[in-house]
Design a protein around this motif. Sequence first.
Motif, short mmCIF file in Angstrom:
data_model
loop_
_atom_site.label_atom_id
_atom_site.label_comp_id
_atom_site.label_asym_id
_atom_site.label_seq_id
_atom_site.Cartn_x
_atom_site.Cartn_y
_atom_site.Cartn_z
N LEU A 1 0.65 -1.23 -0.09
CA LEU A 1 0.14 -0.23 -0.03
C LEU A 1 0.76 1.64 0.09
O LEU A 1 1.03 2.61 -1.04
N MET A 2 2.03 1.07 0.36
CA MET A 2 2.92 2.38 1.16
C MET A 2 3.26 2.62 -0.49
O MET A 2 3.77 3.73 -0.92
N ALA A 3 3.65 1.55 -1.24
CA ALA A 3 4.43 1.54 -2.69
C ALA A 3 3.09 2.34 -3.70
O ALA A 3 3.51 2.99 -4.41
N GLU A 4 2.10 1.82 -3.26
CA GLU A 4 0.71 2.01 -3.87
C GLU A 4 0.45 3.62 -4.25
O GLU A 4 0.55 3.93 -4.89
N ALA A 5 1.21 4.04 -2.47
CA ALA A 5 1.05 5.30 -2.79
C ALA A 5 1.54 6.34 -3.10
O ALA A 5 2.50 6.99 -2.29
N GLY A 6 2.87 5.92 -3.80
CA GLY A 6 4.30 6.60 -4.35
C GLY A 6 5.63 6.37 -2.80
O GLY A 6 6.53 6.84 -4.18
#
Length: 260
Positions: A25-30
């Motif tokens: 999720l952290m990666a999906e958020a950038g």
Amino acid sequence: MNRVDNKVAIITGGGSGIGARTSQLMAEAGATVVVTDINFESAESTSQSIIAAGGKAMALRHDVTMNDDWESVIEETMLAYHHLDILVNNAGISGAGLPPLEEATLESWQTVMSINLDSVFLGTQKAVLCMKESGGSIVNISSIMGLVGGAGPAYNASKGGVRLLSKSVAVKCGEMGYPIRVNSVHPGYVWTPLVRNIVEHMEDDNITEEGLREMLTEKHPIGRLGTPDDIARGILFLASDDSSFITGSELVIDGGYTAI
Ligand SMILES: NC(=O)c1ccc[n+]([C@@H]2O[C@H](COP(=O)([O-])OP(=O)(O)OC[C@H]3O[C@@H](n4cnc5c(N)ncnc54)[C@H](O)[C@@H]3O)[C@@H](O)[C@H]2O)c1
């Protein structure tokens, strides 16, 4: 909302359960995510899932109880990405299978304390050293069992310790003028390997995984167990600038467990 674009995050215990979903999720958020775990293959699998989805990540083997491992993880992160903005101290064990109170040994107590609490001290200290000029957010994963009794004494004490360690460092960072926020997260029961494995160590041999699941579900007024995604969303909020006025606080994500 909840964006962490261009931020670099270390997430411990990122090979499984809450840590794996938080990494994704952290990666999906950038964010660029450094996924660490004592089980390197699992960290690598989370990292590969992020890269396959178009995100940025690397995996590192990391025993969170070891000071030297923390130093290497910070060094490799700084070498690769030159800054650190977010640390999620997530790795932990339940202590299931260790002896109950009356048969517990100092060694069994210390096993839980070192993985669940000493690790958070080590990681928080290293992150503060890295972030004290540039700023950042440290999110420490405690538990509802850091707020109320009901697990083994060592698990309860370790998670209660995570709660107050977080508050203490939040206050200290404020006093020192460091732009670092520190908060704890308190999940209710989430059906991960950590919880599923409890069934193997229950006194009553007749309880099945499904039976355990039902027993635990009944304790959550919302009528279901949590998912890794439920917890990851709260962690992302605390990691992001959306929570810029929140420090020394505790985010309870428990489907009402502690409201009863
Ligand atoms: N699942 C729940 O119901 C629940 C509830 C409240 C709090 N928590 C907390 O959430 C965190 C994550 O739990 P989870 O349910 O995702 O568990 P999990 O077992 O799915 O994942 C834990 C990860 O930590 C890693 N780990 C264990 N010891 C380590 C060490 N010494 N060094 C580095 N990594 C290590 C494991 O390899 C595993 O990948 C833990 O701190 C746990 O106490 C979980």
